[in-house]
Write a protein that holds these residues in place. Structure first.
Motif, short mmCIF file in Angstrom:
data_model
loop_
_atom_site.label_atom_id
_atom_site.label_comp_id
_atom_site.label_asym_id
_atom_site.label_seq_id
_atom_site.Cartn_x
_atom_site.Cartn_y
_atom_site.Cartn_z
N ASP B 190 5.38 -5.93 1.35
CA ASP B 190 4.81 -6.81 2.37
C ASP B 190 3.49 -7.44 1.92
OD1 ASP B 190 6.93 -6.17 3.90
OD2 ASP B 190 5.88 -4.75 5.21
N GLY B 191 3.07 -7.13 0.74
CA GLY B 191 1.89 -7.80 0.20
C GLY B 191 0.58 -7.06 0.38
N ALA B 192 0.64 -5.78 0.72
CA ALA B 192 -0.61 -5.01 0.83
C ALA B 192 -1.19 -4.82 -0.57
CB ALA B 192 -0.34 -3.67 1.48
N THR B 193 -2.49 -4.82 -0.62
CA THR B 193 -3.17 -4.52 -1.89
C THR B 193 -3.33 -3.01 -1.96
OG1 THR B 193 -4.31 -6.61 -1.65
CG2 THR B 193 -5.23 -5.05 -3.24
N ILE B 194 -2.89 -2.43 -3.06
CA ILE B 194 -2.85 -0.96 -3.14
C ILE B 194 -3.73 -0.47 -4.28
CG2 ILE B 194 -1.36 1.06 -3.46
CD1 ILE B 194 0.94 -0.54 -2.25
#
Lengths: 273, 420
Positions: B190-194
């Protein structure tokens, strides 16, 4: 001169922030505070059959013990016109608010460290927690007791008094919380001082029952002056507002520094543990 | 603006300076400060996955805490997009006397949810954690796994802009480990920065777009995973401290009943190494013996077939070789109940003399999640008749000698070692 002006401006800003920001923060995090208050009440009475009733029964039994010793046994009569309970009950509840709040503040940040140590948490709302919890117990109780003993008008005045007392107590909550973390030896000393303060506050006796030279000591006790105002408000004594400035000053003077200090020490609080 | 921007961040832990009577009576110099992070600058674009590697005490957790906001830097700039979900220590704010619901409500309040939003999120949490009526009980009655399930469900109930994981790519056991891992992967899709740190270089290489190697609070290397991890692995190989694989704890052969009872996606049932049961020493001769490993497993037939992996290490934990059905593109056949067997053979075992440890792993179909592992499936005691040193024999060829006689190719086969 410019330096002094700058300092003055910073001081004024600090005091301004100290007055409203803790309550503003409480309002912003009201849902979290509500959860924390519920959590605290459950934890304090966990494992008991009577549960949260002990929050009332605990101090109730303490009050019963004082009544038994000082009224039933020693027959202490602080004021000729009033019974022991007329004088003692309205006086002891505000004191318990002060004592329980400040004692809890001394150990609070260590007790709830799991809440903020490894998670994102608005640390500055924590000293409000014991104050609100204790206030919510003792204010209705004080109102009820005063209403029964001295009438509904006195009850209204007593409720107002408890509101002001909580406001005055708030900066000390921040200071005591910091003491508990950074100066634990001092925290034990403060508990002793609170006990001493109790005996030098006219709760179990009236001021005039003390020898004259000792009565001067009461003048240095802000809690004694505050109770004097309460006694005036509920009709136990004549209202004398001349000395009201002293407890106000004791609290207002530390309002700004306490708030700024706590905010600045927030990082160190996490690391101190 | 990138979701995570750190500029010249330093973190200094000052020495203990708590006031005490002893210090007042006999003043002592404060303990020297400890530099946890030094001059860290990171700019992480949206949707990127940053892996952080480094030895214990390198500053990985401090860096993650600063990004999460639970620690403030001593100096430098930190800008992190909100909301942030940080799995630094699951269940750290939970109280054993409170029920699952109460702890979840408090956790949601900590995430900044108001009463209405909390009520909505609670049902999602209950569904995900699958604790059923246990939510009504104080969590002091929960098992560790149940607490972890609840804590993970609460922490990840919001869709974070930035997700921070401290050695927690998956939590719990069995089916929940798979679901928690899938949730993290969903955040990634979903495009979260991890940002995550892990001692599992395998996971870091598989998941990260970029890797930072920290040592002594400084960035030693920052770049593509294959380059940074190669250098880091080389550094670890030089390091004096060793890692000893854990001894096997779990018994095998739990079968379908265990799968049903614990909703575990897959389980090892039986391992035999050269015909011997797991956990025993196996005697082998270099280039003469065949190492044969048989692995029986059961799995949830509704899930894709698992993979099986093997690692041979030295007793101090240095990897010699590894392989898996996934890396070799083998799809394992299973019966209708999900049971299957994998047999791996190393003919003419090219290991040189020494003691080696065989570890067996049962993996998810993509190889990213370990369902079950047996770190010491067998001890391999290898003998070799020749004087060669090292761990393995490589295929080799001698170049023509001075008198014009060319040496034949030397494949590491058994007859080359039978000296007459």
């Amino acid at each position: 001169m410019r330096g002094v002006l700058l300092l003055l401006r910073r001081l004024i800003r600090a005091y301004g922030q100290g007055f409203y920001q803790p309550w503003q923060l409480a309002l912003r995090h009201r849902h979290l505070l509500r959860q924390l208050l519920g959590r605290d009440a459950i934890i304090q009475t966990a494992g008991t059959h009577l549960g949260r009733l002990w929050l009332l029964l605990g101090p109730g039994l303490q009050i019963l013990a004082w009544w038994f010793v000082f009224d039933a046994v020693l027959r202490v009569r602080p004021m000729a016109r009033f019974s022991f309970l007329d004088y003692f009950l309205p006086s002891v509840l505000p004191w318990l608010l002060v004592q329980e709040t400040l004692s809890r503040c001394l150990s609070l940040l260590r007790e709830v460290r799991s809440l903020y140590e490894r998670s994102i948490f608005p640390l500055a709302i924590l000293p409000l927690l014991p104050l609100l919890l204790v206030w919510m117990i003792y204010t209705p109780l004080e109102a009820a007791v005063v209403a029964i003993l001295h009438g509904p008008q006195a009850a209204l005045a007593a409720t107002g008094f408890m509101v002001v007392l909580a406001w005055l107590l708030l900066p000390w909550c921040y200071i005591f919380s910091l003491l508990g973390i950074f100066f634990p030896d001092g925290a034990y000393g403060m508990r002793f001082l609170l006990t001493l303060l109790f005996y030098f506050t006219p709760i179990l006796y009236a001021p005039q029952m003390l020898p004259e030279n000792l009565q001067d000591i009461l003048a240095w006790n802000p809690m004694a002056t505050l109770l004097q105002q309460l006694h005036g408000l509920i009709g136990l004594a004549a209202l004398d507002l001349h000395h009201a400035w002293y407890p106000l000053a004791c609290s207002l003077l530390v309002t700004g520094p306490a708030w700024v200090l706590f905010r600045r020490m927030s990082i160190q609080i996490r690391e101190a543990l | 603006m990138s979701p995570v921007h750190l500029e010249a961040v330093c973190k200094l832990y000052r020495g203990r300076q708590q006031l005490s009577w002893r210090r007042l009576l006999r003043p002592q110099p404060p303990d020297p400060p400890h530099i946890a992070l030094q001059d860290i600058s990171i700019n992480l674009p949206k949707g990127n996955v940053l892996g952080i590697v480094g030895r214990n005490g390198a500053g990985k957790s401090t860096l993650l805490k600063i990004v999460a906001g639970t620690l403030a830097p001593t100096s430098g700039l930190v800008q992190v997009a909100q909301p942030v979900a940080a799995i630094l220590e699951l269940g750290s704010g939970f109280h054993p006397e409170l029920t699952g619901w109460d702890n979840a409500l408090l956790g949601l309040a900590l995430l900044g949810l108001d009463a209405g939003a909390s009520q909505q999120a609670l049902s999602d949490i209950a569904d995900f954690a699958q604790l059923g009526s246990a939510m009504e009980r104080p969590i002091k009655t929960y098992s560790t796994g149940m607490v972890v399930r609840l804590a993970f469900a609460v922490t990840t109930c919001l869709h974070p802009e930035v997700l921070i994981l401290d050695e927690a790519l998956s939590v719990g056991d069995g089916a929940f480990a798979r679901r928690s891992f899938e949730r993290i992967m969903q955040f990634r899709r979903d495009g979260a920065t991890i940002l995550f740190c892990s001692h599992s270089l395998y996971h870091i290489e598989a998941l990260a777009d970029r890797v930072i190697w920290l040592d002594g609070g400084r960035i030693v290397a920052d770049g593509a995973p294959q380059h940074v991890l190669r250098d880091y692995q080389h550094f670890l190989d030089q390091a004096p401290e060793t890692q000893t694989p854990a001894l096997p704890q779990a018994g095998l052969a739990r079968g379908h009943a265990a799968l049903e009872q614990h909703r575990i996606p897959a389980r090892l049932r039986r391992i035999r190494v050269n015909g011997q049961p797991a956990g025993q020493a196996v005697e082998l001769t270099c280039l003469q013996s065949t190492l044969r490993i048989e692995v029986d497993f059961t799995s949830d037939p509704s899930l894709p077939a698992p993979g099986v992996g093997f690692i041979i290490t030295t007793p101090d934990g240095r990897s010699i070789t590894s392989t898996s059905t996934i890396a070799d593109g083998i799809v394992i056949g299973r019966d209708v109940h999900g049971s299957g067997t994998v047999i791996l053979e190393f003919p003419d075992l090219p290991l040189l003399r020494g003691l080696y440890v065989l570890a067996v792993y049962l993996l998810s179909e993509d190889g990213l999640l370990v369902y079950e592992e047996l770190p010491q499936a067998a001890e391999l005691q290898v003998h070799s008749p020749g004087p060669e040193l090292g761990y393995v024999l490589l295929p080799r060829r001698w170049l023509p000698l001075g008198n014009g006689h060319a040496a034949p190719d030397c494949k590491p086969s058994a007859h080359r070692y039978i000296r007459t």
